[in-house]
Design an enzyme around this catalytic site. Structure first.
Site, PDB file in Angstrom:
ATOM      1  CE  LYS A  54      -3.946  -2.166   2.209  1.00 39.39           C
ATOM      2  NZ  LYS A  54      -4.528  -2.629   3.473  1.00 39.39           N
ATOM      3  CD  GLN A  98      -3.717  -4.175   6.770  1.00 37.04           C
ATOM      4  OE1 GLN A  98      -3.530  -3.237   5.996  1.00 37.04           O
ATOM      5  NE2 GLN A  98      -4.387  -5.250   6.425  1.00 37.04           N
ATOM      6  CG  ASP A 121     -10.114  -0.044   4.889  1.00 36.94           C
ATOM      7  OD1 ASP A 121      -9.932  -0.373   3.695  1.00 36.94           O
ATOM      8  OD2 ASP A 121      -9.419  -0.475   5.829  1.00 36.94           O
TER       9      ASP A 121
END
Ligand code: NDP
Length: 297
Positions: A54, A98, A121
């Site tokens: 990422k 994460q 997200d």
């Protein structure tokens, strides 16, 4: 007849280059550099790999990457303090924590502490509600990637029968909402569904997000259907090695489907591309600028 293979790797590269172009224009025209902060708590091996790629791709498209690595024993209060700091930082347009978090943390509380406008997200309860009510939301990256591939391949999906297999908050449920937004007739199957094969056989669009290798058989697929395989399963291969397979029996399904995504090289690469697209969208929204075309829902 063999299905068209939907090349997620090439499509994701195209999205990243469109993001890069628009990031360059944002810098030149408005002096804004979109920034993505990724927070990793602990040292889960798979998460390390995701976070590294990422970060690399964020920089490749011209954005700022802020990585925060915290030790496994970090307290939830300390993580929440970092999130508050990132929420307040104008250089940070997107925040990603994460998952999975260590067991002593409440993931819902952590995710819901993120400023929803920076929640790239799309897991914050506000974004879940906005998507569920058909309003502008931050859309979770994997379902967004699936939708982009479906739009590219099928165009108008109105009136089509769609089935989503899997009802997780990360993939299945948001995917079903997106397909409803496209005016599909949507079924959601899960572990308690009776005779899944029968439901799948009616579907023009099949999205499989289960996590069971090759569960969806070729003879379940309606001839000409479009099949999106989200599953990533590591299985044993010859010579003591392992390989990745999807939730769909690809070799059998490709003989029946009209189009199908492979694993690897299908949905997987789209997820990070959509994360970058969401970060660009967040930066545009934060500055009252028009949203990037073709990169949002
Ligand atoms: P979850 O484990 O959270 O959800 C799996 C879903 O599948 C559940 O709703 C479960 O039903 C359902 N299910 C399990 N067994 C069956 C069965 N026998 N028949 C029908 N339904 C079943 O997984 P995720 O949604 O997080 O992920 C699904 C897959 O997608 C995984 O392989 C994951 O690795 C992959 N993935 C890939 C991504 C990418 O970037 N390509 C991103 C995210 C996930 P129930 O609710 O009843 O338990």
């Amino acid at each position: 007849m063999s299905a068209t293979i939907i090349d997620g790797k090439a499509f994701a590269a195209d999205i990243r280059s469109r993001v890069a172009e628009q990031v360059a224009a944002l810098k030149t025209d408005h002096g804004i550099t979109p920034g993505l902060a990724v927070v990793l708590v602990g040292s889960d091996a798979a998460s390390e790999v995701y976070v590294r790629s990422k970060g690399r791709m964020t920089v490749e498209v011209g954005m700022e990457s802020f990585e925060h690595r915290l030790p496994e024993e970090t307290s939830e209060a300390d993580l929440l303090a970092l999130i508050a700091q990132l929420n307040a930082d104008p250089a940070v347009h997107g925040i990603l924590v994460q998952l999975p978090l260590p067991g002593h943390m409440n993931s819902d509380a952590v995710i819901n502490a993120i400023d929803p406008t920076k929640d790239v997200d799309g897991f914050h309860i506000s974004n879940v509600g906005l998507l569920g009510t058909g309003q502008k939301a931050m859309v979770p990256c994997t379902p967004l990637g699936c939708l982009m591939m479906l739009r590219e391949h099928l165009g108008d999906m109105s009136g089509k029968e769609a089935i989503v297999i899997g009802r997780s908050n990360i993939v299945g449920k948001p995917m079903a909402h997106l397909l409803l937004g496209e005016s599909c007739t949507v079924s959601i199957a899960h572990s308690r569904t009776k005779d899944i094969a029968d439901v799948v056989r009616r579907a023009d669009i099949v999205v499989a997000a289960v996590g069971r290798p090759k569960m969806i058989k070729g003879d379940w697929i309606k001839p000409g259907a479009t099949v999106i395989d989200v599953g990533i399963n590591r299985v044993e291969a010859e010579g003591g090695k392992t390989r990745l397979v999807g939730d769909v029996d690809f070799d059998a399904a490709r003989e029946v489907a009209g189009a199908i995504t492979p694993v690897p090289g299908g949905v997987g690469p789209m997820t990070i591309a959509c994360l970058l697209a969401n970060t660009l969208t967040a930066a545009c929204r934060a500055n009252g600028l028009p949203e990037p075309e073709g990169l949002t829902v």
